[in-house]
Design a protein around this motif. Structure first.
Motif, PDB file in Angstrom:
ATOM      1  N   PHE A  60       0.953  -1.149   0.016  1.00 12.19           N
ATOM      2  CA  PHE A  60       0.057  -0.097   0.044  1.00 12.19           C
ATOM      3  C   PHE A  60       0.816   1.255   0.040  1.00 12.19           C
ATOM      4  N   PHE A  61       0.579   1.771  -1.085  1.00  9.75           N
ATOM      5  CA  PHE A  61       1.809   3.323  -1.216  1.00  9.75           C
ATOM      6  C   PHE A  61       0.852   4.321  -0.812  1.00  9.75           C
ATOM      7  N   LEU A  62       1.396   5.131   0.405  1.00  7.88           N
ATOM      8  CA  LEU A  62       0.480   6.043   1.141  1.00  7.88           C
ATOM      9  C   LEU A  62       1.229   7.425   0.552  1.00  7.88           C
ATOM     10  N   HIS A  63       0.270   8.365  -0.187  1.00  9.58           N
ATOM     11  CA  HIS A  63       0.780   9.448  -0.863  1.00  9.58           C
ATOM     12  C   HIS A  63       0.093  10.852  -0.204  1.00  9.58           C
ATOM     13  N   PHE A  64       0.838  11.738  -0.217  1.00  8.69           N
ATOM     14  CA  PHE A  64       0.220  12.909   0.005  1.00  8.69           C
ATOM     15  C   PHE A  64      -0.812  13.395  -1.163  1.00  8.69           C
ATOM     16  N   ASN A  65      -1.654  14.193  -0.311  1.00  4.91           N
ATOM     17  CA  ASN A  65      -2.686  15.120  -1.477  1.00  4.91           C
ATOM     18  C   ASN A  65      -1.891  15.629  -2.364  1.00  4.91           C
ATOM     19  N   PRO A  66      -2.521  15.588  -3.706  1.00  8.11           N
ATOM     20  CA  PRO A  66      -1.446  16.226  -4.930  1.00  8.11           C
ATOM     21  C   PRO A  66      -1.209  17.397  -4.592  1.00  8.11           C
ATOM     22  N   ASP A  67      -1.756  18.292  -4.212  1.00  5.38           N
ATOM     23  CA  ASP A  67      -1.311  19.781  -3.896  1.00  5.38           C
ATOM     24  C   ASP A  67      -0.292  20.207  -2.988  1.00  5.38           C
ATOM     25  N   VAL A  68       0.041  19.042  -2.186  1.00  2.00           N
ATOM     26  CA  VAL A  68       0.802  19.217  -1.005  1.00  2.00           C
ATOM     27  C   VAL A  68       2.417  19.588  -1.382  1.00  2.00           C
ATOM     28  N   LEU A  69       2.905  20.924  -0.872  1.00  2.00           N
ATOM     29  CA  LEU A  69       4.079  20.953  -1.121  1.00  2.00           C
ATOM     30  C   LEU A  69       5.210  20.424  -0.636  1.00  2.00           C
ATOM     31  N   ILE A  70       6.073  19.612  -0.948  1.00  2.00           N
ATOM     32  CA  ILE A  70       6.901  18.840  -0.302  1.00  2.00           C
ATOM     33  C   ILE A  70       8.263  19.907  -0.154  1.00  2.00           C
ATOM     34  N   ASP A  71       8.500  20.635   1.065  1.00  2.00           N
ATOM     35  CA  ASP A  71       9.395  21.365   1.551  1.00  2.00           C
ATOM     36  C   ASP A  71      10.028  21.095   2.760  1.00  2.00           C
ATOM     37  N   PRO A  72      11.584  20.785   2.795  1.00  2.00           N
ATOM     38  CA  PRO A  72      11.803  20.287   3.971  1.00  2.00           C
ATOM     39  C   PRO A  72      11.518  21.147   5.262  1.00  2.00           C
TER      40      PRO A  72
END
Length: 310
Positions: free
Chosen positions: A265-277
């Motif tokens: 099961f590959f758990l993903h962020f919502n598409p619009d989430v900004l991945i910023d450290p």
């Protein structure tokens, strides 16, 4: 690392602070843990694995009807020999089916496509959605612990994954016909997503790359669920939580003559989430390593790299 750490999920309710510390330390050291006492009914897991065997036993031409060209394998069937690990020279020896989040009404994101269900195996939908729901809830509990470990509020991840394009992937690795093949069941790779939760397959084959460069065999402990950090979480944590390289090698006889089944099961962020450290993960010793990117842009970039999008 001789084996991956075991995390007792019953601590989530019993002593959350200790639980969060154990989860965070386990992932910071290894990127991989085994979740025990997770509360998912074994009948849900076995039911999903049994129906997977039934699905993949269908004739090739029947399964091919459920392949969705041009979608990058987002839903439905992906044939044997399609996916290739990033930078690998040979395709993986596997076929799989993708199930996404079931949405009532209009989906909030265009990436949340409708699911494709095989008419020939009517129970497939019921059993897979039961497992999807259970693993989604379990993944959220792990993320609650990681949020606290990373200095965020306990609910930090909840609103960032509640409409994620998370994928359940029943997998079939057929018997190895050519013992001399240069291909392996799954080439060395890191997962793209936030967390991966894996059920099934007690046969040998899964291996995790240790920091000293050695490969550590991982077999599914009876009743446990393997859970590892993906690249999106590694990126968000500025490499504090490592996305560990792993592979599924071709096993020795007699296992090589048998099919292998598993369901990640590959758990993903919502598409619009900004991945910023996260600021809590950036220090003078660990300066910021990544530019901000949305979860969907990052996913598209990586799907092109592994051959699922052209």
């Amino acid at each position: 690392m001789k084996s991956i750490p075991h995390i007792d999920m019953s601590q989530y309710e019993a002593d959350f602070e200790i639980f969060a510390q154990n989860v965070g330390e386990g992932y910071e050291r290894n990127g991989f843990v085994a979740l025990t006492n997770h509360g998912i009914n074994i009948d849900i897991i076995h039911g999903a694995l049994d129906i997977s065997r039934e699905l993949f036993a269908l004739p090739a031409e029947t399964k091919q009807q459920y392949h969705q060209p041009g979608q990058g394998g987002a839903r439905g069937y992906t044939p044997f020999g399609t996916e290739i690990a990033k930078d690998a020279k040979h395709v993986d020896l596997k076929e799989f089916w993708h199930i996404g989040r079931e949405i009532e009404g209009e989906p909030p994101f265009s990436q949340l496509l409708p699911n494709v269900w095989p008419q020939e195996v009517p129970e497939f939908k019921t059993r897979m959605l039961a497992l999807y729901k259970a693993l989604d809830m379990l993944g959220n509990q792990v993320l609650d612990a990681l949020a606290v470990y990373l200095g965020q509020s306990r609910e930090f991840f909840r609103s960032r994954v509640d409409m994620g394009n998370s994928i359940l992937r029943p997998l079939h690795y057929p018997p190895i016909v050519d013992e001399g093949t240069p291909s392996v069941r799954a080439g060395a790779h890191e997962d793209i997503n936030v967390l991966t939760l894996l059920v099934g397959s007690r046969e040998p084959g899964l291996e995790v790359l240790a920091r000293d460069g050695s490969w550590i065999p991982v077999t599914i402990i009876e009743g446990a669920i393997i859970c590892n950090v993906g690249d999106m979480l590694q990126r968000l944590t500025n490499n504090v939580l490592p996305s560990t390289t792993h592979r599924v090698v071709n096993p020795p006889a007699p296992y090589s003559s048998k099919s292998r089944y598993s369901i990640p099961f590959f758990l993903h962020f919502n598409p619009d989430v900004l991945i910023d450290p996260l600021a809590s993960c950036v220090t003078s010793d660990n300066p910021c390593r990544y530019e901000p990117i949305t979860a969907d842009d990052y996913l598209m970039q990586r799907l092109r790299e592994i051959g699922l999008l052209k």
